[in-house]
Design a protein around this motif. Structure first.
Motif: not given
Lengths: 273, 112
Positions: B16-20, B33-39, B43-48, B75-80
């Motif tokens: 969940q990013p906060i801000g711009r 994001l790259t680090t998360a995939v490396t770890e 499957r990454i969901i970005i709550d916008m 995959d990477l998906r975005i929501a909200h």
């Protein structure tokens, strides 16, 4: 404090191909110019239409992986030769914007209606750059050749000029090299949106422009496929532009033309005053 | 920009990013994001929901994350997403790549 100098490049190589000598000259004079690529977004397979695949085939691109990183590396190398900095925005190139452009005839035609709002986004992002200041000096393509991305960047320049920026349109190369009559054709279209031609001598910076162009390894063989010797083609064009000595061509956008009228009448480059 | 991790399983991460999400923050976000995939989070969901503004560089960071996730078989998906984000996605046609989901739950449960 000097006004920031920002060159807007629709694609990775346009500024260097068109006016790299002036970039180098400004860098040498301590202006710290910035080169901003607008349509430098990441490429994903879903963005590839049949037209984009055909372009990739022609350009020798076998996979979308690593294309952007390779183009950025070339851009960085060219910028290092010229002595400027770079920033890359993430707008997708026209050929990746869905079904808006599916053939060269519309890629070099009128921008799609929906695309015209992209100019507003470009203006907003340019004005958000850390380097941006009111009164910045901005260079945009005149859009010789009519590529839609060049036209959208030119339109962004018009908006920036209306906001008070000093905006100059540069002569798009290689279009102006390959099709010189295209310059007059474009000038007829833009009419009094621009002032009269300004010829900017570039002296020894001409060689930096040639060297920087050659840094775009992936593009040079395609762009200059009709030339036996890239260096000779570019040097000949620069010499013709200056009537025997190397120069580059610019036109002030109308709002700029009015503001800089006195400089213009004296035949002095505004950005070297 | 602040970045919260709100949920995770062995291979899934909800961020969940906060801000711009713009030129100034995109580089760091992309690296995270790259680090998360490396770890191993493929499957990454970005709550916008708390992203106030997205520009073309922000979209570029999301697409770079998507490419990294796909290379790892995920995959990477975005929501909200906000109306502003939706407008930028549509104008750039990147909504074909980053299809917005109404909620994190929908993004996690939908197979396509």
């Amino acid at each position: 404090m000097r006004r920031p100098v920002i060159f807007l490049s629709p694609h990775f190589d346009d500024v260097v191909l068109s006016c790299g000598g002036t970039v180098a000259r400004l860098a040498d004079a301590g202006y710290n110019p910035l080169m901003v690529t607008i349509f430098g977004g990441e490429i994903v397979d879903e963005l590839l239409t049949d037209f984009a695949r055909w372009k990739h085939h022609r350009w020798g691109i076998l996979s979308t992986d690593g294309v952007r990183a390779a183009r950025q590396a070339e851009d960085k190398a060219a910028a290092a030769i010229l002595g400027c900095h770079t920033r890359w925005l993430g707008f997708p190139d026209a050929i990746y914007r869905g079904e808006r452009y599916t053939a060269d005839s519309n890629l070099f035609g009128t921008p799609a209606q929906v695309d015209q709002a992209l100019s507003d986004l470009i203006v907003a992002e340019v004005c958000s750059l850390p380097e941006w200041r009111v009164g910045a000096i901005v260079f945009v393509p005149l859009a010789i050749g009519g590529h839609v991305d060049h036209q959208l960047t030119y339109a962004a320049g018009q908006q920036l000029a209306a906001m008070g920026a000093t905006v100059w349109a540069y002569e798009d190369c290689p279009y102006a090299m390959h099709t010189p009559e295209g310059v007059q054709r474009r000038l007829a279209i833009v009419g009094d949106e621009v002032g009269a031609l300004h010829i900017a001598p570039i002296g020894n910076a001409a060689e930096k422009r040639v060297a920087a162009i050659l840094a775009y390894h992936s593009q040079v063989p395609v762009i200059f496929r009709f030339s036996n010797d890239v260096g000779t083609t570019v040097r000949d064009h620069m010499r013709r532009a200056g009537g025997g000595t190397p120069a580059e061509h610019f036109w002030p956008l109308q709002a700029t033309f009015r503001v800089s009228d006195s400089h213009y009448e004296q035949g002095v480059l505004l950005w070297s005053c | 920009m602040e970045l919260l991790m709100t949920e995770q399983t062995a291979d899934t991460l909800v961020l969940q990013p906060i801000g711009r999400l713009d030129l100034l923050t995109a580089g760091e976000f992309k690296a995270q994001l790259t680090t998360a995939v490396t770890e191993g989070k493929r499957r990454i969901i970005i709550d916008m929901a708390h992203v106030s503004f997205v520009d073309s560089s922000g979209l570029g960071a999301l697409i770079s994350g998507l490419k990294a996730a796909r290379r790892a078989g995920g995959d990477l998906r975005i929501a909200h997403v906000s109306q502003q984000t939706l407008t930028v996605l549509t104008l750039t046609t990147l909504d074909r790549v980053l299809r917005p989901y109404a909620s994190v739950a929908e993004a996690m449960s939908t197979d396509d």
